[in-house]
Each structure stands twice: as C-alpha cells, then as structure tokens.
Design an enzyme around this catalytic site. Structure first.
Site, PDB file in Angstrom:
ATOM      1  N   LYS A 203      -2.924  14.121  61.526  1.00  0.00           N
ATOM      2  CA  LYS A 203      -1.798  14.464  62.388  1.00  0.00           C
ATOM      3  C   LYS A 203      -2.094  13.937  63.785  1.00  0.00           C
ATOM      4  O   LYS A 203      -3.089  14.320  64.410  1.00  0.00           O
ATOM      5  CB  LYS A 203      -1.612  15.982  62.416  1.00  0.00           C
ATOM      6  CG  LYS A 203      -0.541  16.418  63.393  1.00  0.00           C
ATOM      7  CD  LYS A 203      -0.270  17.903  63.305  1.00  0.00           C
ATOM      8  CE  LYS A 203       0.730  18.333  64.364  1.00  0.00           C
ATOM      9  NZ  LYS A 203       1.032  19.760  64.275  1.00  0.00           N
ATOM     10  N   LYS A 256       1.162  12.299  59.513  1.00  0.00           N
ATOM     11  CA  LYS A 256       2.268  12.732  60.368  1.00  0.00           C
ATOM     12  C   LYS A 256       2.087  12.191  61.764  1.00  0.00           C
ATOM     13  O   LYS A 256       0.974  12.296  62.285  1.00  0.00           O
ATOM     14  CB  LYS A 256       2.279  14.270  60.388  1.00  0.00           C
ATOM     15  CG  LYS A 256       3.258  14.884  61.330  1.00  0.00           C
ATOM     16  CD  LYS A 256       3.011  16.360  61.426  1.00  0.00           C
ATOM     17  CE  LYS A 256       3.917  16.920  62.496  1.00  0.00           C
ATOM     18  NZ  LYS A 256       3.668  18.301  62.745  1.00  0.00           N
TER      19      LYS A 256
HETATM   20  C1  PBG Z   1       2.865  22.892  64.684  1.00  0.00           C
HETATM   21  C2  PBG Z   1       3.691  21.757  64.222  1.00  0.00           C
HETATM   22  C3  PBG Z   1       4.338  20.764  64.970  1.00  0.00           C
HETATM   23  C4  PBG Z   1       5.086  20.021  64.047  1.00  0.00           C
HETATM   24  C5  PBG Z   1       4.835  20.540  62.792  1.00  0.00           C
HETATM   25  N1  PBG Z   1       3.948  21.593  62.911  1.00  0.00           N
HETATM   26  C6  PBG Z   1       4.410  20.537  66.418  1.00  0.00           C
HETATM   27  C7  PBG Z   1       3.233  20.107  67.199  1.00  0.00           C
HETATM   28  O1  PBG Z   1       2.147  19.847  66.680  1.00  0.00           O
HETATM   29  O2  PBG Z   1       3.393  20.084  68.415  1.00  0.00           O
HETATM   30  C8  PBG Z   1       6.007  18.894  64.382  1.00  0.00           C
HETATM   31  C9  PBG Z   1       7.127  18.684  63.421  1.00  0.00           C
HETATM   32  C10 PBG Z   1       8.232  17.849  63.949  1.00  0.00           C
HETATM   33  O3  PBG Z   1       8.165  17.280  65.045  1.00  0.00           O
HETATM   34  O4  PBG Z   1       9.231  17.743  63.227  1.00  0.00           O
HETATM   35  N2  PBG Z   1       1.661  22.575  65.221  1.00  0.00           N
END
Ligand code: PBG
Length: 336
Positions: A203, A256
């Site tokens: 991520k 992601k």
């Molecule tokens: C929680 C999380 C996030 C997303 C999914 N889980 C936000 C982040 O890390 O700031 C993003 C999902 C999206 O942008 O659609 N940590």
C-alpha cells in the site's frame, strides 16, 4: 511495389464472436468487491462530495444498498466505518468495540444477506483522534511517532471484533509491520480459523486517497503517512512486503492504488500463488468521474477499460467503487 502482409492480426478482430473467442482477459462480476462507508444514524444516504455516486450509509440503508448490489450480481463488499467524531480517541476504541459501527453493520448485513461475502477493512485511522493508522507515542526526541508495536494488539483486537461480528475476510490496511501474524494468531486463539486475511501488503503513500479521507474523515491531523505507507518509486520493496505478508499468513494480498501501480501488480502476479487483489481507490474513481461529468470520457468504455487493465496486469480481484455499474454492464452484455 508493395508487399501484401502475410500475417494479418486483424483477422482475429473481424467480428464480435471472433474477438470474444480470442479474448485473453475476462471480467466477471464475482471478481469485484464493492467498498462501502457506514456511519451512525437511520435512513442516512449522504453523497460524498468528492466521490459523486458514492454515499455514506447508516446500517439500515447499507443493508438496502447491498441488497441492490446483490441484484446487480455483486457478491462481495468491504466495509469502512465512520464513528461519531466525539468518539474518536488515542486508542481507537471504537474500532474494536463490539457495538461499534462496523460490528453492528456486519451483524445486520450478515443476517439480511447471508450469501454476501463480507470483508472488513482493519485500520485505526478512522477511529483515532489524530487520524493516524496506528497508536501515536513520543519518539526519542520528544516528537510524535506512529508506534508500530503498540498498534499491533489493537489491530488484532479490531480484526477479532469484525470476525466475531460476521466478517469472512479481514483486510488490514494500516501498514504496521508484523500485523498479519498478530491478527492470524489472535483469530486462531479464538477458534476463528476460517476467517481469511486479505492483506493490503503493498500500500503506497498515495495522493489518490484524498477523496476517501474526506469520506471517512480520516485525514491525519499532523504529518502524513509516509513513515508507514510505501514510497511510490519502489517496486522491489513491494515484493518484499508481499512475501512477508504471505509468510505471516495472509491468504490473499493486495496492491493499492491500482492504475498508477500496474507494474507492481504484474510483478506481484509473477511472484506469488495466493490470490492477488488490487484496489482502484477513491482518487482513481473521482478523477474518472470528473472526466465523465465534463463529457471528456465515455463512462461505460472508460470504466471497462480501466478494470480490464487492472485484470490484465494480473489482479484476480478488483476492489472498485464502480462495482455495481460494472457488474450490471457485464451481466447485461453491454460490455461485449
Ligand atoms: C485506511 C484506508 C485508506 C484507504 C483504504 N483504507 C486511506 C488511507 O490510507 O489514507 C483508501 C481507499 C481509497 O482511497 O479508496 N487506512
């Protein structure tokens, strides 16, 4: 003089039946996961300004929305909770409270739609008063740091609460090191052997999460997430993250965002045998929607092509806010 081409790739594009025959990548509704936001209240259907067509639901309207999604052939959803702002605290207690918003939503959806595959995002950022994905403590120089090891127990507790409430898949998105093992151990201790872990393994610290943070009210109150989410230039590091999570017991792994990281998806596909997911995140959704609203891109065609690209790169599973419309279009044959 010209030489006639001997090989003519166009032969295999000559009709729809021919194109279908030789298609290398297919999109099916069961490969899609629909991300949804749930908040307190009743009868809530509040559109998210930066994500047109996406809503914050209360538990009752979420049940209706997922029933409608089921009608569209969407069979899996991932839940994100938005607690009352006044309930956020330093230990993210609403994340793992058995009567917290996600637990109640899971219980109700599980009852109403037993055939739906339910996933729950496991993270602390929506529940902490500072908006970081883990616990914050004081570093050696007195500065605030996101404390990896102190966060692990709370993440495991959160995963456990969601599993007990009916999630078949828990999906840690916090990016703390070692959380997959902690979650697996905690679930197993409690006899929840069959609950699967979909790890947000690679991520990235991405600008494309902006609209989500609006939606979930989870923007960090100080600093940013670059000390725990991945640095965008790196791909080998993503493979390392993925291997570690598989070793720790992840049943499925995720890359992601999706579209800016297709190379990471492709590399991950080469390396692991476990199912690979990719998350077409909020900013990818919103950027496309802005172009649709301006008449700059054809919605149907661009959504299809974006999802195909993610599948072609190697993702088995795609988390996407377009899940409902994509499933509908696939099922009705509009995407042929
Ligand atoms: C929680 C999380 C996030 C997303 C999914 N889980 C936000 C982040 O890390 O700031 C993003 C999902 C999206 O942008 O659609 N940590």
């Amino acid at each position: 003089m010209f030489t006639r081409p001997y090989y003519r790739p166009r032969r295999l594009r000559s009709s729809l039946a021919m194109r279908r025959l030789v298609r290398e990548t297919r999109l099916a509704p069961e490969q899609l996961v629909y991300p949804v936001f749930v908040q307190e209240g009743r009868g809530v259907r509040r559109e998210i300004p930066s994500m047109p067509g996406q809503f914050r639901w209360s538990v009752d309207t979420l049940v209706e929305e997922l029933a409608a999604a089921r009608e569209d052939s969407v069979q899996a959803a991932i839940l994100f909770g938005i607690p009352e702002a006044s309930q956020k605290d330093g230990r993210a207690s609403q994340a793992y409270a058995p009567d917290g918003i996600v637990c109640r939503a899971l219980e109700e959806v599980r009852k109403a739609l037993p055939e739906m595959l339910l996933m729950a995002d496991v993270c602390l950022c929506e529940y902490t008063d500072h908006g970081h994905c883990g616990m914050v403590s004081e570093g050696p120089g007195g500065e605030a740091v996101v404390d990896n090891d102190a966060s692990l127990e709370l993440l495991a507790e959160t995963a456990l609460a969601y599993a007990r409430a009916g999630a078949q898949v828990v999906a840690p998105s916090d990016m703390m090191d070692g959380r997959v093992r902690c979650i697996r151990e905690r679930l197993d201790e409690e006899g929840l052997f069959d609950v699967a872990i979909l790890s947000y393994a690679a991520k990235y610290a991405s600008a494309f999460y902006g609209p989500f943070r609006d939606a979930a009210e989870s923007a960090p109150q100080f600093g940013d997430r670059r000390s725990y989410q991945m640095d965008p230039p790196n791909v080998r590091e993503a493979l390392r993250e993925i291997l570690l999570d598989v070793e720790e017991g992840a049943d499925m792994v995720m890359v992601k965002p999706a579209m800016p990281y297709l190379d990471v998806i492709a590399a991950a596909r080469q390396m692991v045998e476990v199912p690979l997911a990719a998350y077409q995140v909020s900013g990818e959704y919103s950027a496309l929607c802005a172009a649709f609203a301006n008449g700059w891109l054809d919605r149907q065609a661009a959504v299809r092509e974006s999802l195909l690209g993610i599948r072609r790169a190697g993702a088995d599973i795609v988390l996407t806010y377009f899940a409902r419309e994509a499933a509908r279009a696939i099922r009705s044959g509009e995407w042929e």
